[in-house]
Scaffold this motif. Structure first.
Motif, PDB file in Angstrom:
ATOM      1  N   LYS A 221       3.559   0.686 -19.667  1.00 48.20           N
ATOM      2  CA  LYS A 221       3.850   1.939 -20.445  1.00 48.20           C
ATOM      3  C   LYS A 221       3.295   0.225 -22.160  1.00 48.20           C
ATOM      4  O   LYS A 221       3.720  -0.913 -21.554  1.00 48.20           O
ATOM      5  N   ARG A 222       3.405   0.637 -23.280  1.00 43.68           N
ATOM      6  CA  ARG A 222       2.754  -0.045 -24.188  1.00 43.68           C
ATOM      7  C   ARG A 222       4.131  -1.302 -23.812  1.00 43.68           C
ATOM      8  O   ARG A 222       5.524  -0.637 -23.974  1.00 43.68           O
ATOM      9  N   LEU A 223       4.218  -2.159 -24.578  1.00 47.23           N
ATOM     10  CA  LEU A 223       4.729  -3.573 -24.502  1.00 47.23           C
ATOM     11  C   LEU A 223       5.655  -4.104 -23.394  1.00 47.23           C
ATOM     12  O   LEU A 223       6.552  -4.640 -23.087  1.00 47.23           O
ATOM     13  N   GLU A 224       5.105  -3.316 -22.185  1.00 47.03           N
ATOM     14  CA  GLU A 224       5.956  -3.930 -20.531  1.00 47.03           C
ATOM     15  C   GLU A 224       5.917  -4.807 -20.404  1.00 47.03           C
ATOM     16  O   GLU A 224       4.256  -5.849 -20.446  1.00 47.03           O
ATOM     17  N   LEU A 225       6.890  -5.352 -19.813  1.00 52.66           N
ATOM     18  CA  LEU A 225       6.747  -6.350 -19.064  1.00 52.66           C
ATOM     19  C   LEU A 225       6.714  -5.892 -17.786  1.00 52.66           C
ATOM     20  O   LEU A 225       7.776  -5.539 -16.760  1.00 52.66           O
ATOM     21  N   VAL A 226       5.592  -6.754 -16.670  1.00 52.58           N
ATOM     22  CA  VAL A 226       5.476  -6.255 -15.410  1.00 52.58           C
ATOM     23  C   VAL A 226       5.553  -8.058 -14.560  1.00 52.58           C
ATOM     24  O   VAL A 226       4.348  -8.868 -14.954  1.00 52.58           O
ATOM     25  N   GLU A 227       7.070  -7.882 -13.959  1.00 49.80           N
ATOM     26  CA  GLU A 227       7.241  -9.420 -13.252  1.00 49.80           C
ATOM     27  C   GLU A 227       7.741  -9.062 -11.727  1.00 49.80           C
ATOM     28  O   GLU A 227       8.450  -8.186 -11.751  1.00 49.80           O
ATOM     29  N   GLN A 228       6.899  -8.686 -10.978  1.00 48.48           N
ATOM     30  CA  GLN A 228       7.405  -8.074  -9.293  1.00 48.48           C
ATOM     31  C   GLN A 228       7.687  -9.789  -8.282  1.00 48.48           C
ATOM     32  O   GLN A 228       8.591  -8.808  -7.677  1.00 48.48           O
ATOM     33  N   LEU A 229       8.048 -10.085  -9.424  1.00 48.91           N
ATOM     34  CA  LEU A 229       8.692 -11.580  -8.354  1.00 48.91           C
ATOM     35  C   LEU A 229       9.552 -12.220  -9.346  1.00 48.91           C
ATOM     36  O   LEU A 229       9.276 -12.634 -10.754  1.00 48.91           O
ATOM     37  N   PRO A 230      11.029 -12.457  -8.911  1.00 42.17           N
ATOM     38  CA  PRO A 230      11.898 -13.273  -9.773  1.00 42.17           C
ATOM     39  C   PRO A 230      11.487 -14.619 -10.515  1.00 42.17           C
ATOM     40  O   PRO A 230      10.459 -15.106  -9.906  1.00 42.17           O
TER      41      PRO A 230
END
Length: 200
Positions: A191-200
């Motif tokens: 999505k717009r403005l989304e931050l994808v972080e798959q690991l902490p």
């Protein structure tokens, strides 16, 4: 093990080694492009280390550095910065002011204006809206080695610069950020403005 062809159909015709991992392909991209140069047709035009199909359109003030292959029908918008090694596939559109660094972008993908894609493998028919980023380095961490999360397993890459593997037909919204080591399956939607972080 990650089989890149499960994410990107065209990858196997570009690199036959099914065992190569995404970060290994990126780390060895200059040599991979050297091999690819043996397969380009005679109508490609090579200037220094940049090889461009004559049907590609390159607008004004585009900067090329390093080994680059730009395939037929591609479009590179004004003031873009292409930092090789880079492969830009057939009918790929790179918008004005975007920066592409050490990456492969496969056919029919559109990267809008003012995007950054670093050390990444981007599939076919992917759409990046304006301002979206594939980050390639953990500036804020003391331990900068990048790990990826795949099938609930954490895989250490052994390198400090790797962006994303983005599967075919994915859509990345405006101003979204894919953190280093992001793995997106086909038809992913960010999505717009989304931050994808798959690991902490």
């Amino acid at each position: 093990m990650i089989n890149i062809s499960h994410f990107i159909n065209s990858f196997s015709s570009f690199i036959s080694d099914k065992t190569i991992q995404p970060w290994e392909a990126i780390d060895n991209l200059d040599n991979i492009l050297k091999d690819q140069l043996e397969n380009v047709t005679a109508d490609f035009v090579t200037t220094e280390s940049c090889t461009i199909h004559p049907t590609a359109i390159v607008e004004q003030n585009v900067t090329f550095k390093g080994r680059i292959i730009i395939d037929e029908g591609a479009f590179i918008g004004a003031n873009a910065y292409i930092r090789g090694p880079v492969y830009i596939g057939k009918n790929v559109k790179i918008g004005p002011g975007s920066e592409i660094k050490q990456s492969m972008i496969f056919e029919e993908t559109a990267v809008a204006h003012f995007n950054y894609i670093g050390n990444s493998i981007i599939g076919s028919r992917v759409n990046f809206e304006a301002g979206s980023i594939c980050a390639n380095h953990y500036n804020e961490r003391k331990d900068k080695e990048i790990s990826v999360l795949f099938n609930a397993e954490i895989i250490k890459t052994g390198i400090q610069k790797f962006g994303s593997l983005v599967g075919d037909d994915s859509k990345i919204g405006a101003n979204a950020v894919l953190s280093p080591g992001t793995i997106l399956v086909r038809e992913s939607i960010v999505k717009r403005l989304e931050l994808v972080e798959q690991l902490p």
